[in-house]
Write an enzyme that holds these catalytic residues in place. Sequence first.
Site, short mmCIF file in Angstrom:
data_model
loop_
_atom_site.label_atom_id
_atom_site.label_comp_id
_atom_site.label_asym_id
_atom_site.label_seq_id
_atom_site.Cartn_x
_atom_site.Cartn_y
_atom_site.Cartn_z
N ASP A 46 -2.10 -3.32 -2.64
CA ASP A 46 -1.48 -2.07 -2.27
C ASP A 46 -0.59 -1.81 -3.50
O ASP A 46 -0.12 -2.89 -4.21
CB ASP A 46 -0.31 -2.13 -1.11
CG ASP A 46 -0.41 -0.90 -0.49
OD1 ASP A 46 -0.99 -0.65 0.69
OD2 ASP A 46 0.45 -0.41 -1.22
N ASP A 67 -2.42 -0.55 -8.58
CA ASP A 67 -2.60 0.99 -8.55
C ASP A 67 -3.99 0.95 -8.52
O ASP A 67 -4.60 1.00 -9.71
CB ASP A 67 -1.53 1.60 -9.69
CG ASP A 67 -1.88 3.10 -9.70
OD1 ASP A 67 -2.96 3.59 -8.93
OD2 ASP A 67 -1.04 3.48 -10.32
N VAL A 68 -4.60 1.57 -7.79
CA VAL A 68 -6.00 2.06 -7.34
C VAL A 68 -6.59 2.85 -8.50
O VAL A 68 -7.65 3.19 -8.76
CB VAL A 68 -6.56 1.99 -6.24
CG1 VAL A 68 -6.33 1.05 -5.22
CG2 VAL A 68 -5.96 3.47 -5.52
N ASN A 94 -9.89 1.86 0.72
CA ASN A 94 -9.25 2.78 1.67
C ASN A 94 -7.99 3.46 1.16
O ASN A 94 -7.65 4.50 1.71
CB ASN A 94 -9.04 1.67 2.77
CG ASN A 94 -7.83 2.11 3.82
OD1 ASN A 94 -8.34 3.19 4.68
ND2 ASN A 94 -6.61 1.71 3.69
N TYR A 162 -7.66 17.07 -1.13
CA TYR A 162 -8.00 15.73 -0.22
C TYR A 162 -9.37 16.29 0.34
O TYR A 162 -10.17 15.37 0.36
CB TYR A 162 -6.97 16.06 0.90
CG TYR A 162 -7.39 14.81 1.95
CD1 TYR A 162 -6.44 13.58 1.72
CD2 TYR A 162 -7.89 14.94 2.99
CE1 TYR A 162 -6.73 12.63 2.56
CE2 TYR A 162 -8.03 13.79 4.08
CZ TYR A 162 -7.38 12.93 3.71
OH TYR A 162 -7.61 11.77 4.65
N LYS A 166 -12.68 13.77 -0.46
CA LYS A 166 -13.40 13.06 0.44
C LYS A 166 -14.89 13.47 0.55
O LYS A 166 -15.56 12.50 0.74
CB LYS A 166 -12.66 13.09 1.90
CG LYS A 166 -11.11 12.80 1.99
CD LYS A 166 -11.10 11.17 1.95
CE LYS A 166 -9.76 10.44 2.03
NZ LYS A 166 -9.77 9.31 1.81
N THR A 197 -0.79 7.37 13.15
CA THR A 197 0.03 6.74 12.28
C THR A 197 1.45 7.14 12.31
O THR A 197 1.74 8.32 13.00
CB THR A 197 -0.35 6.83 10.73
OG1 THR A 197 -0.35 8.26 10.37
CG2 THR A 197 -1.51 6.35 10.63
N1 LIG Z 1 -4.49 8.73 9.10
C1 LIG Z 1 -5.32 9.57 9.21
O1 LIG Z 1 -5.20 10.31 10.23
C2 LIG Z 1 -6.40 9.62 8.52
C3 LIG Z 1 -7.75 10.04 8.98
C4 LIG Z 1 -8.88 10.08 8.08
C5 LIG Z 1 -8.74 9.56 7.12
N2 LIG Z 1 -7.69 8.82 6.65
C6 LIG Z 1 -7.87 7.95 5.25
O2 LIG Z 1 -7.59 6.78 5.51
C7 LIG Z 1 -7.12 6.13 4.53
C8 LIG Z 1 -5.63 5.26 4.92
O3 LIG Z 1 -4.89 6.15 5.69
P1 LIG Z 1 -3.67 5.66 6.30
O4 LIG Z 1 -3.25 6.81 7.32
O5 LIG Z 1 -3.72 4.52 6.89
O6 LIG Z 1 -2.47 5.86 5.14
P2 LIG Z 1 -1.03 5.08 4.71
O7 LIG Z 1 -0.13 5.98 4.21
O8 LIG Z 1 -0.52 4.59 6.33
O9 LIG Z 1 -1.49 3.85 4.08
C9 LIG Z 1 -2.00 4.03 2.78
C10 LIG Z 1 -1.84 2.91 1.91
O10 LIG Z 1 -2.15 3.04 0.60
C11 LIG Z 1 -1.41 2.81 -0.19
N3 LIG Z 1 -1.22 3.52 -1.54
C12 LIG Z 1 -1.06 4.81 -1.82
N4 LIG Z 1 -1.48 4.95 -3.18
C13 LIG Z 1 -1.96 3.77 -3.70
C14 LIG Z 1 -2.41 3.41 -5.14
N5 LIG Z 1 -2.37 4.46 -6.03
N6 LIG Z 1 -2.58 2.41 -5.32
C15 LIG Z 1 -2.63 1.19 -4.25
N7 LIG Z 1 -2.27 1.72 -3.06
C16 LIG Z 1 -1.82 2.87 -2.60
C17 LIG Z 1 -0.10 2.95 0.18
O11 LIG Z 1 1.14 2.23 -0.33
C18 LIG Z 1 -0.10 2.77 1.70
O12 LIG Z 1 0.21 1.36 1.95
C19 LIG Z 1 -6.84 7.15 3.37
O13 LIG Z 1 -8.02 7.25 2.36
C20 LIG Z 1 -6.77 8.40 4.35
O14 LIG Z 1 -7.11 9.51 3.72
C21 LIG Z 1 -6.60 9.01 7.40
#
Ligand SMILES: NC(=O)c1ccc[n+]([C@@H]2O[C@H](COP(=O)([O-])OP(=O)(O)OC[C@H]3O[C@@H](n4cnc5c(N)ncnc54)[C@H](O)[C@@H]3O)[C@@H](O)[C@H]2O)c1
Length: 263
Positions: A46, A67-68, A94, A162, A166, A197
């Site tokens: 993370d 940083d991904v 993810n 976004y 995806k 969330t």
């Molecule tokens: N929450 C939803 O409703 C939902 C629905 C469909 C898809 N998603 C996808 O699921 C994934 C996770 O979503 P979430 O809701 O758990 O998000 P979240 O914001 O709760 O968690 C995302 C994590 O990624 C980390 N992060 C962000 N940028 C980063 C980087 N450059 N390098 C490393 N780490 C980084 C953040 O610090 C955080 O801990 C994402 O790809 C999101 O697009 C989420």
Amino acid sequence: MTAPQNDLVCRRLVGRTAVITGAGSGIGLATARRLASEGAHVVCGDIDETAGKAAAEAVGGTFVQVDVTDAEQVEALFKTAFDTYGSVDIAFNNAGISPTDDDSILTTGLDAWKRVQEVNLTSVYLCCKAAIPYMRRQGRGSIINTASFVARMGAATSQISYTASKGGVLAMSRELGVQFAREGIRVNALCPGPVNTPLLRELFAKDPERAARRLVHIPVGRFADAQEIAAAVAFLASDDASFVNATDFLVDGGIAGAYVTPV
Ligand SMILES: NC(=O)c1ccc[n+]([C@@H]2O[C@H](COP(=O)([O-])OP(=O)(O)OC[C@H]3O[C@@H](n4cnc5c(N)ncnc54)[C@H](O)[C@@H]3O)[C@@H](O)[C@H]2O)c1
């Protein structure tokens, strides 16, 4: 209707090493817990040091700040997994962002467009590129790339970069799943529906109309719990999914299949 509590204990991932990006929060954190509970060694990547460290501590795993969007840091993440535990069996790519300046195409600037493409799509390219050589040497691996149901359906509430990012994750995962299938590597895209969330709860608590506009499209009538998404990742990561490859794996409560939902 609430999510069922599942007390079943599965141990499908004993001895496997899983790398999870975005493990500090939301879906990533729930998945770190789930994969660890199934016996995997978990490497929590993370950008947020505090959250990532806490996640790793909670699951008895290893934290790597990453940083991904940075190729060298991503390579170091997978190298740490291999050096620490001796294999890279599961990559849950993810980490992703959904910033408010990514909106309608009419108002979204090039900076926001590029930032979202970098974090959501280029990152998946980098993580797959780093993970696959380890998996080829082992002759085994499961990659799960987080996409979204919005890559499969159009929304009038647009987040244009976004959605496009995806869609790229879907196409890339499918292609990699086909290319490396005979080397024992499966690659699937995960398409979660909206997940309950803290961020989403806060947003919708402030704006019930916004929540209602979305909830009406969900046959089960609620958002997902992060644990429900984590359960799907655990399945895809495990040998139970040995014939599941190159899919857009929907975990969306039926949204993508719905025309008229129950009242
Ligand atoms: N929450 C939803 O409703 C939902 C629905 C469909 C898809 N998603 C996808 O699921 C994934 C996770 O979503 P979430 O809701 O758990 O998000 P979240 O914001 O709760 O968690 C995302 C994590 O990624 C980390 N992060 C962000 N940028 C980063 C980087 N450059 N390098 C490393 N780490 C980084 C953040 O610090 C955080 O801990 C994402 O790809 C999101 O697009 C989420």
